[in-house]
Design a protein around this motif. Sequence first.
Motif, mmCIF file in Angstrom:
data_model
loop_
_atom_site.group_PDB
_atom_site.id
_atom_site.type_symbol
_atom_site.label_atom_id
_atom_site.label_comp_id
_atom_site.label_asym_id
_atom_site.label_seq_id
_atom_site.Cartn_x
_atom_site.Cartn_y
_atom_site.Cartn_z
ATOM 1 N N VAL A 99 20.839 -20.323 -20.879
ATOM 2 C CA VAL A 99 19.567 -19.738 -20.451
ATOM 3 C C VAL A 99 19.565 -18.246 -20.787
ATOM 4 N N GLY A 100 18.407 -17.747 -21.193
ATOM 5 C CA GLY A 100 18.270 -16.333 -21.520
ATOM 6 C C GLY A 100 17.210 -15.649 -20.678
ATOM 7 N N ILE A 101 17.262 -14.328 -20.664
ATOM 8 C CA ILE A 101 16.272 -13.495 -19.974
ATOM 9 C C ILE A 101 15.859 -12.373 -20.925
ATOM 10 N N ILE A 102 14.561 -12.120 -21.018
ATOM 11 C CA ILE A 102 14.073 -10.945 -21.749
ATOM 12 C C ILE A 102 13.512 -9.977 -20.736
ATOM 13 N N THR A 103 14.173 -8.837 -20.589
ATOM 14 C CA THR A 103 13.776 -7.847 -19.595
ATOM 15 C C THR A 103 13.050 -6.681 -20.262
ATOM 16 N N THR A 104 12.849 -5.631 -19.508
ATOM 17 C CA THR A 104 12.039 -4.512 -19.973
ATOM 18 C C THR A 104 12.824 -3.501 -20.799
ATOM 19 N N ASP A 105 13.845 -2.892 -20.210
ATOM 20 C CA ASP A 105 14.544 -1.803 -20.893
ATOM 21 C C ASP A 105 16.033 -1.840 -20.577
ATOM 22 N N ARG A 106 16.752 -0.778 -20.962
ATOM 23 C CA ARG A 106 18.203 -0.746 -20.805
ATOM 24 C C ARG A 106 18.623 -0.883 -19.338
ATOM 25 N N GLU B 53 0.812 -1.220 0.000
ATOM 26 C CA GLU B 53 0.000 0.000 0.000
ATOM 27 C C GLU B 53 0.845 1.271 0.000
ATOM 28 N N PHE B 54 2.137 1.124 0.291
ATOM 29 C CA PHE B 54 3.027 2.288 0.304
ATOM 30 C C PHE B 54 4.286 1.974 -0.497
ATOM 31 N N GLY B 55 4.674 2.894 -1.372
ATOM 32 C CA GLY B 55 5.884 2.676 -2.148
ATOM 33 C C GLY B 55 5.701 3.093 -3.588
ATOM 34 N N PHE B 56 6.369 2.406 -4.475
ATOM 35 C CA PHE B 56 6.393 2.768 -5.891
ATOM 36 C C PHE B 56 5.444 1.886 -6.699
ATOM 37 N N PRO B 57 4.922 2.403 -7.837
ATOM 38 C CA PRO B 57 4.002 1.632 -8.668
ATOM 39 C C PRO B 57 4.689 0.617 -9.575
ATOM 40 N N SER B 58 6.018 0.654 -9.631
ATOM 41 C CA SER B 58 6.782 -0.356 -10.366
ATOM 42 C C SER B 58 8.145 -0.478 -9.701
ATOM 43 N N ILE B 59 8.795 -1.596 -9.936
ATOM 44 C CA ILE B 59 10.138 -1.796 -9.384
ATOM 45 C C ILE B 59 11.106 -1.908 -10.549
ATOM 46 N N MET C 129 4.719 -9.458 -17.550
ATOM 47 C CA MET C 129 4.645 -9.945 -18.925
ATOM 48 C C MET C 129 3.776 -11.195 -19.045
ATOM 49 N N HIS C 130 3.190 -11.653 -17.938
ATOM 50 C CA HIS C 130 2.443 -12.912 -17.993
ATOM 51 C C HIS C 130 1.279 -12.867 -18.974
ATOM 52 N N ARG C 131 0.748 -11.681 -19.222
ATOM 53 C CA ARG C 131 -0.393 -11.564 -20.136
ATOM 54 C C ARG C 131 -0.016 -11.936 -21.569
ATOM 55 N N ALA C 132 1.267 -11.901 -21.867
ATOM 56 C CA ALA C 132 1.719 -12.158 -23.235
ATOM 57 C C ALA C 132 2.101 -13.607 -23.484
ATOM 58 N N ILE C 133 2.166 -14.437 -22.437
ATOM 59 C CA ILE C 133 2.796 -15.744 -22.591
ATOM 60 C C ILE C 133 2.017 -16.660 -23.533
ATOM 61 N N ILE D 61 20.889 -11.821 -22.515
ATOM 62 C CA ILE D 61 19.878 -10.960 -21.897
ATOM 63 C C ILE D 61 19.481 -9.910 -22.933
ATOM 64 N N ARG D 62 18.214 -9.832 -23.239
ATOM 65 C CA ARG D 62 17.705 -8.857 -24.202
ATOM 66 C C ARG D 62 16.601 -8.035 -23.548
ATOM 67 N N ALA D 63 16.292 -6.894 -24.141
ATOM 68 C CA ALA D 63 15.235 -6.013 -23.636
ATOM 69 C C ALA D 63 14.217 -5.736 -24.732
ATOM 70 N N VAL D 64 12.973 -5.523 -24.314
ATOM 71 C CA VAL D 64 11.920 -5.161 -25.264
ATOM 72 C C VAL D 64 11.759 -3.646 -25.369
ATOM 73 N N ASP D 65 12.600 -2.905 -24.636
ATOM 74 C CA ASP D 65 12.575 -1.433 -24.659
ATOM 75 C C ASP D 65 11.196 -0.878 -24.306
ATOM 76 N N MET D 66 10.629 -1.406 -23.229
ATOM 77 C CA MET D 66 9.353 -0.948 -22.707
ATOM 78 C C MET D 66 9.455 -0.883 -21.194
ATOM 79 N N GLY D 67 8.924 0.185 -20.592
ATOM 80 C CA GLY D 67 8.886 0.282 -19.144
ATOM 81 C C GLY D 67 7.830 -0.640 -18.565
ATOM 82 N N VAL D 68 7.965 -0.973 -17.309
ATOM 83 C CA VAL D 68 7.027 -1.894 -16.660
ATOM 84 C C VAL D 68 5.590 -1.393 -16.762
ATOM 85 N N LEU D 69 5.387 -0.103 -16.539
ATOM 86 C CA LEU D 69 4.027 0.439 -16.512
ATOM 87 C C LEU D 69 3.391 0.513 -17.897
ATOM 88 N N SER D 70 4.182 0.335 -18.943
ATOM 89 C CA SER D 70 3.628 0.384 -20.301
ATOM 90 C C SER D 70 3.266 -0.996 -20.838
#
Length: 217
Positions: free
Chosen positions: A113-120, A40-46, A186-190, A142-151
């Motif tokens: 093993v690979g990881i696809i993360t959000t941004d730089r 309930e307290f803190g940031f809307p994304s990590i 990203m679970h909505r995309a799986i 490790i690759r990025a989709v160049d998108m922030g978590v909130l987007s």
Amino acid sequence: MKLVVVNAVVKSGGTGEESLLPYLRQALRPDTEVAFERVEFGFPSIECELHGTVNGAEIVQLAIKAEGEGAAGIFVNCFDDPGVYAAREIVRVPVFGGYIPAILTGMGLAERVGIITTDRAGLLSEERKARLAGFGGRVTSIRAVDMGVLSLEGNLDMLVERLTVACVDMYENDRVGALTLGCTGMHRAIGKLRENLAAIGCPLTVIEPLQNGVAYL
């Protein structure tokens, strides 16, 4: 058995955590009870260490509460594992975030093993996490989709397209045999992502860390 899923970020409006239940139940025993808690307290994304530190303090309090209410295990809904190690110091039940279970699953399935993360910024974070956890020799791409978590939620088609491109590239050029999505959001995309990869004949195994982590518990 009761499991508690702690949403690691502050969320205003939108769909509640309970909407995740049908998706999570696909990987759980029928008799598993799932409850949800929300920071309930803190940031809307990590997306940096500061976010994880601030939100992690409340995550620990929610872990204590969950154990007191009979939880047999606690899942912190974030790939950065905020508050996970601190919570383990004070509760006796298992505590997982998205990261460790996903990487261990990947290493059980493939040599590379690979990881696809959000941004730089996510690229740097994933490199550091792999090194500190001792996974550096196995996390090879490790690759990025160049998108922030909130987007992510509002741009699902774009996310699926970029994930598909990254998966094929990592399989063909980096010889990755299994990879994990680097954000539980990203679970909505799986589902669509796996359909795309099957349609083009890409045999890469993709791990979704939210469902995978809860199943670990």
